[in-house]
Design an enzyme around this catalytic site. Structure first.
Site, PDB file in Angstrom:
ATOM      1  N   GLU A   1       9.821   1.668  10.559  1.00 33.36           N
ATOM      2  CA  GLU A   1      10.826   2.720  10.401  1.00 33.36           C
ATOM      3  C   GLU A   1      10.062   4.017  10.563  1.00 33.36           C
ATOM      4  O   GLU A   1       9.288   4.403   9.686  1.00 33.36           O
ATOM      5  CB  GLU A   1      11.492   2.558   9.025  1.00 33.36           C
ATOM      6  CG  GLU A   1      12.840   3.213   8.940  1.00 33.36           C
ATOM      7  CD  GLU A   1      12.726   4.622   8.459  1.00 33.36           C
ATOM      8  OE1 GLU A   1      12.661   5.527   9.326  1.00 33.36           O
ATOM      9  OE2 GLU A   1      12.689   4.830   7.242  1.00 33.36           O
TER      10      GLU A   1
ATOM     11  N   GLU B   1       9.449  16.572  15.108  1.00 33.92           N
ATOM     12  CA  GLU B   1      10.040  16.487  13.783  1.00 33.92           C
ATOM     13  C   GLU B   1       9.421  17.578  12.891  1.00 33.92           C
ATOM     14  O   GLU B   1       8.197  17.655  12.768  1.00 33.92           O
ATOM     15  CB  GLU B   1       9.687  15.095  13.242  1.00 33.92           C
ATOM     16  CG  GLU B   1      10.467  14.643  12.067  1.00 33.92           C
ATOM     17  CD  GLU B   1      10.134  13.196  11.690  1.00 33.92           C
ATOM     18  OE1 GLU B   1       9.058  12.686  12.087  1.00 33.92           O
ATOM     19  OE2 GLU B   1      10.946  12.585  10.999  1.00 33.92           O
TER      20      GLU B   1
ATOM     21  N   CYS C   1      13.218  11.254   7.141  1.00 34.34           N
ATOM     22  CA  CYS C   1      13.187  10.935   8.572  1.00 34.34           C
ATOM     23  C   CYS C   1      14.571  11.021   9.192  1.00 34.34           C
ATOM     24  O   CYS C   1      14.702  11.065  10.408  1.00 34.34           O
ATOM     25  CB  CYS C   1      12.553   9.570   8.795  1.00 34.34           C
ATOM     26  SG  CYS C   1      13.140   8.365   7.636  1.00 34.34           S
TER      27      CYS C   1
ATOM     28  N   LYS D   1       0.857  -1.185   0.000  1.00 30.31           N
ATOM     29  CA  LYS D   1       0.000   0.000   0.000  1.00 30.31           C
ATOM     30  C   LYS D   1       0.893   1.235   0.000  1.00 30.31           C
ATOM     31  O   LYS D   1       1.478   1.592   1.015  1.00 30.31           O
ATOM     32  CB  LYS D   1      -0.912   0.052   1.223  1.00 30.31           C
ATOM     33  CG  LYS D   1      -1.985   1.124   1.044  1.00 30.31           C
ATOM     34  CD  LYS D   1      -2.498   1.724   2.329  1.00 30.31           C
ATOM     35  CE  LYS D   1      -1.687   2.859   2.848  1.00 30.31           C
ATOM     36  NZ  LYS D   1      -1.605   4.046   1.994  1.00 30.31           N
TER      37      LYS D   1
HETATM   38  P1  ADP Z   1       3.075  11.048   6.988  1.00 31.61           P
HETATM   39  O1  ADP Z   1       2.564  11.840   8.141  1.00 31.61           O
HETATM   40  O2  ADP Z   1       4.492  11.258   6.675  1.00 31.61           O
HETATM   41  O3  ADP Z   1       2.191  11.073   5.775  1.00 31.61           O
HETATM   42  P2  ADP Z   1       1.937   8.541   7.756  1.00 31.61           P
HETATM   43  O4  ADP Z   1       2.420   7.674   8.857  1.00 31.61           O
HETATM   44  O5  ADP Z   1       0.626   9.214   7.915  1.00 31.61           O
HETATM   45  O6  ADP Z   1       3.109   9.546   7.496  1.00 31.61           O
HETATM   46  O7  ADP Z   1       1.885   7.715   6.391  1.00 31.61           O
HETATM   47  C1  ADP Z   1       2.774   6.693   6.030  1.00 31.61           C
HETATM   48  C2  ADP Z   1       1.993   5.590   5.351  1.00 31.61           C
HETATM   49  O8  ADP Z   1       1.065   5.062   6.277  1.00 31.61           O
HETATM   50  C3  ADP Z   1       1.167   6.035   4.147  1.00 31.61           C
HETATM   51  O9  ADP Z   1       1.114   5.000   3.195  1.00 31.61           O
HETATM   52  C4  ADP Z   1      -0.181   6.264   4.759  1.00 31.61           C
HETATM   53  O10 ADP Z   1      -1.228   6.194   3.818  1.00 31.61           O
HETATM   54  C5  ADP Z   1      -0.237   5.102   5.738  1.00 31.61           C
HETATM   55  N1  ADP Z   1      -1.209   5.234   6.824  1.00 31.61           N
HETATM   56  C6  ADP Z   1      -1.638   6.359   7.423  1.00 31.61           C
HETATM   57  N2  ADP Z   1      -2.556   6.065   8.366  1.00 31.61           N
HETATM   58  C7  ADP Z   1      -2.718   4.709   8.359  1.00 31.61           C
HETATM   59  C8  ADP Z   1      -3.549   3.775   9.079  1.00 31.61           C
HETATM   60  N3  ADP Z   1      -4.383   4.186  10.011  1.00 31.61           N
HETATM   61  N4  ADP Z   1      -3.438   2.471   8.779  1.00 31.61           N
HETATM   62  C9  ADP Z   1      -2.584   2.045   7.823  1.00 31.61           C
HETATM   63  N5  ADP Z   1      -1.795   2.864   7.115  1.00 31.61           N
HETATM   64  C10 ADP Z   1      -1.846   4.184   7.365  1.00 31.61           C
END
Ligand code: ADP
Length: 480
Positions: free
Chosen positions: A248, A384, A282, A173
């Site tokens: 990570e 961050e 990061c 994903k």
């Molecule tokens: P950022 O704040 O840098 O966008 P995220 O942690 O929100 O970092 O996103 C990193 C990845 O995790 C993306 O692919 C995002 O779509 C996914 N993501 C965000 N929220 C969820 C969730 N609740 N469950 C699974 N994947 C998620």
């Protein structure tokens, strides 16, 4: 406008609803593509496909798996420009940086093409002379890979390459902001001869897809790069079926510049860690600790260097720094700067906040900014920033700076600049971070273990360590 499709069981398909979501160019705010919007049902089908494909892929000879990975490496390099263009369009980073990322992404296929052949087991001398003990390393099973938008190619390959080398199959994903680069990589894997179902791509609402992946007992492993907040949530969800996780997560990297450093090297190191990808990595430095006697000179040289760097659209030839990814990021970076200035920080350079996009979704450019006089109650000291802001702190002694640098819940990367061999070793050993750059602002490489301590994560990606994450250990006790 072209609609990109999901990749499930070797077929390019639309979601059941035939709905799409928009992909936006962060440099202009314009919609540049549409991606088919998957949910729980499509995710389940992708897991079905990965589970079925696992039966054959997990017992495909390692050299055959390696040959496909090698081909994937070659195809990525042959198509470097085209993938880089797709990346710059959806992510905003300068094209030359995007090309560098594609080469970095490809290097994971190159490395793991070889590593697939070296999944060695062990024999252990038993204390019972009629027994033999063997240790086997076997693929863990179906893997859920969830990747972020800041490195749309490299974060995908850093996960997929070792998983495939180990004999695992994958449901990927990618981030909602940058699915098209991932689609391109899937197409190249297909071209490389990867059998159907071995990798699958679903994109869409993260909660729905994430939950479907985490609750499915057939998914044995989660590999995730993203925020600490989402990492913790996924870890909780993964607990219900005891999946192995590698995470990570975020960082708050210190860079320590000692008075015996080569200052020009330190300035280049600062640029490398802070302005690559507009500070959206990061392992970007969030705290610059400069020894008191050289701090003014460091700021002066850094400011001079920043003057030579151009902010702009990633497709312009001379652009060094692109836009931030979206409005949320823009507001966060702006808030970090304003909060620090309100609490007494000094603006040394930059501070320009530009919104030059066509819509409110785009064109979020922030000039590289140096601020000094940072204290602990400023948000920038602990959170961050993910933007081109350089907060300067000063220190007197080595002991003091080690304590300050370690005073964080994060533990991903740290940098130090010194010409003293003894000091570089001493300080490297004392810093509580998974990655240490000694006079090096670009430590990431496919051969080395990338990952963090504390709340920056679990597990490592890259090198032989990256492969471990996708293997189970089985011991066979044989009585003769
Ligand atoms: P950022 O704040 O840098 O966008 P995220 O942690 O929100 O970092 O996103 C990193 C990845 O995790 C993306 O692919 C995002 O779509 C996914 N993501 C965000 N929220 C969820 C969730 N609740 N469950 C699974 N994947 C998620």
């Amino acid at each position: 406008m072209k609609g990109h499709r999901l990749y499930i069981d070797g077929e390019w398909v639309l979601s059941d609803s035939e709905a799409f979501f928009d992909v936006v160019n962060p440099s202009t705010g314009l919609v540049i593509g549409r991606m088919s919007k998957a949910g729980a049902d499509e995710t389940k089908r992708a897991i079905d496909a990965a589970a079925e494909a696992y039966k054959k892929w997990s017992v495909t000879p390692p050299n055959e798996r390696g040959a496909i990975l090698r081909r994937a490496y070659e195809l990525l390099m042959e198509n470097k420009r085209e993938i880089a263009e797709a990346m710059t369009l959806e992510q905003g980073k300068p094209l030359k940086e995007a090309e560098g990322e594609v080469a970095y992404a490809a290097s994971f296929f190159e490395w793991y093409a070889e590593e697939a052949k070296r999944i060695y087991g062990e024999t252990i001398p038993s204390w019972y002379m009629n027994k033999r003990i063997m240790v086997l390393r076997q693929p863990i099973g179906v893997v859920a890979a969830i990747t972020p938008w800041n490195f749309p190619a490299a974060m995908v390959t850093r996960k997929i390459a070792p998983a495939l080398a180990a004999g695992c199959t994958v449901v990927l994903k990618p981030a909602t902001q940058t699915p098209i680069t991932a689609v391109r990589i899937m197409a190249l894997l297909e071209q490389a001869g990867l059998p159907k179902g071995v990798v699958n791509l679903v994109a869409g609402p993260a909660n729905d897809i994430g939950e479907a992946l985490m609750k499915d007992t057939r998914v044995k492993k989660l590999t995730f790069t993203g925020s600490t907040e989402v990492g913790k949530l996924l870890m909780q969800q993964a607990a219900s079926t005891v999946k192995k996780v590698s995470l990570e997560l975020g960082g708050h990297a210190p860079m320590v510049v000692f008075e015996d450093a080569d200052l020009d090297k330190a300035v280049e190191g600062a640029i490398a860690t802070k302005l690559r990808n507009c500070g959206q990595t990061c392992i970007s430095t969030n705290r610059f600790y400069i020894q008191e006697s050289i701090s003014q000179e460091f700021i002066k040289r850094l400011a001079e260097r920043l003057k030579t760097m151009k902010l702009g659209d990633g497709f312009e030839e001379d652009t060094d720094i692109g836009p931030l990814i979206d409005n949320k990021s823009y507001l966060k970076v702006k808030h970090h700067i304003e909060d620090a200035l309100k609490k007494g920080a000094v603006l040394e350079y930059g501070g320009g906040l530009k919104h030059v996009g066509a819509t409110e979704n785009g064109g979020y450019f922030i000039e590289p900014t140096i601020i000094s006089g940072i204290c602990k109650d400023m948000i920038i000291s602990t959170e961050e920033t993910f933007g081109p802001v350089i907060p300067i702190l000063t220190f007197k002694t080595e002991e003091e700076v080690i304590l300050a640098a370690n005073d964080t819940n994060y533990g991903l990367a740290a940098y130090l600049f010194t010409e003293s061999l003894a000091r570089s070793m001493r300080v490297s050993e004392a810093l509580e971070f998974g990655i240490i750059g000694v006079n090096d602002g670009r430590p990431s490489t496919a051969q080395a273990p990338f990952g963090g301590m504390k709340e920056s994560g679990i597990g490592r990606e890259g090198g032989k360590y990256g492969l471990e994450e996708f293997l189970e250990t089985k011991f066979i006790s044989m009585a003769l």
